[in-house]
Design an enzyme around this catalytic site. Structure first.
Site, short mmCIF file in Angstrom:
data_model
loop_
_atom_site.label_atom_id
_atom_site.label_comp_id
_atom_site.label_asym_id
_atom_site.label_seq_id
_atom_site.Cartn_x
_atom_site.Cartn_y
_atom_site.Cartn_z
N GLN A 9 34.39 48.27 -12.28
CA GLN A 9 33.91 49.84 -13.39
C GLN A 9 32.52 49.61 -13.51
OE1 GLN A 9 35.03 53.18 -12.85
NE2 GLN A 9 33.17 53.34 -13.97
N LYS A 48 41.26 58.22 -11.52
CA LYS A 48 40.60 56.75 -10.01
C LYS A 48 41.84 56.41 -9.85
CE LYS A 48 36.16 55.70 -10.36
NZ LYS A 48 35.07 54.45 -10.45
N ASP A 68 32.98 51.00 -2.94
CA ASP A 68 32.13 51.57 -3.25
C ASP A 68 30.92 51.71 -2.62
OD1 ASP A 68 32.24 53.41 -5.56
OD2 ASP A 68 32.02 50.91 -7.07
#
Ligand code: NAP
Length: 285
Positions: free
Chosen positions: A97, A53, A120
């Site tokens: 994460q 990422k 997200d």
């Protein structure tokens, strides 16, 4: 009939190239898009995802920060860091994460991320906006799948769509997006009776199960669009999806491979969400 393969890798690369001009336009306005990725623990797969990422951000000229904590860290320290990132003008997107270690309250951590930096799309406010058909941030994996449909001119309106899996990360938001696009949507789970009876009706089949080669050729309708979200590591170290690609290739109309399908699109849409967040900030909304 041999299905057409939907090349997620090529589509992701085209999109990422197109992001560079948007990033530079924002940088000129003092808003170079910035993503902060928070990782707790030493899980190897998570470390690889985080590195990918961060590298993807740098490749399109975005700013990126990686914040890593030991697995045993006090959750209060992570929450304090999230509060700092919420207030940091160089950061437009924050990603924690998942999964987090067991002593964390995952919902509380996701709720601590500012709604306008929640790239997200897992904050309850953003999930609610998506459910109401007015999304601000769409979770990256289903967003990537929708982009594949859009770029492939796959019309969803009036189609029978079946999603296998109901997770908050993939299955549920995928179903909401398909509903919003006018498809007739069935969501299956581990307790679904006669799964193949559902999947065989599907014009659009999305598999997000986490079981290697779970969807077999006899489970799909001839000519269907088959999207394989699964990423499974086989004992020999190779990756494979939730769909038996070789078998389904002969029955489907279009199909995504693993690797090279949905995976590259997921990171691409994370970049897209962060750029969109920076564009909104630059526009003052
Ligand atoms: P998850 O949270 O484990 O959810 C799996 C879903 O599959 C659950 O809803 C489960 O039902 C359902 N399921 C399990 N066995 C089933 C069966 N026999 N019949 C029907 N449904 C069944 O997984 P996830 O996070 O959604 O991820 C799914 C897969 O996508 C994994 O392979 C993951 O690695 C992959 N993934 C890929 C990307 C990407 O970028 N390509 C991103 C995220 C995830 P219940 O709810 O009843 O348990």
């Amino acid at each position: 009939m041999t299905a057409q393969i939907i090349d997620g890798k090529a589509l992701a690369e085209d999109l990422r190239q197109s992001f560079k001009a948007r990033v530079e336009a924002l940088a000129e306005k003092g808003q170079r898009p910035g993503l902060a990725v928070v990782l707790v623990g030493e899980d190897l797969a998570s470390q690889v995802y985080v590195r990918n990422k961060v590298n993807a951000c740098h490749a399109v000229g975005m700013h990126s920060e990686k914040i890593i904590y030991a697995a045993a860290v006090d959750p209060e320290i992570v929450l304090k860091k999230i509060a700092e990132l919420n207030a940091d003008p160089a950061i437009h997107g924050i990603l924690v994460q998942l999964p987090l270690p067991g002593h964390f309250d995952e919902k509380a951590v996701l709720a601590a991320i500012a709604v306008d930096k929640d790239v997200d799309g897992f904050h309850a406010t953003n999930v609610g906006a998506l459910a109401q058909g007015n999304p601000r941030f769409i979770p990256c994996t289903p967003y990537g799948v929708m982009k594949m449909f859009e770029k492939g001119r796959i019309d969803l309106s009036g189609k029978e769509a079946v999603v296998i899996g109901r997770s908050n990360i993939v299955g549920k938001p995928m179903a909401l997006l398909l509903i919003n696009a006018g498809a007739t949507v069935t969501v299956c789970n581990s307790r679904t009776k006669d799964l193949a009876g559902h999947t065989r009706r599907a014009d659009i089949l999305v598999a997000a199960v986490g079981k290697p080669r779970f969807v077999t050729a006899d489970m799909i309708k001839p000519g269907a669009v088959v999207v394989d979200v699964g990423i499974n590591r086989l004992p020999d170290g190779k990756l494979c999806g939730d769909v038996d690609f070789a078998g389904c290739l002969e029955v489907a109309g279009q199909i995504t491979p693993v690797p090279g399908g949905v995976g590259p699109m997921t990171i691409t849409m994370l970049l897209a969400n962060t750029i969109e967040a920076a564009e909104r900030k630059a526009a003052g909304n």
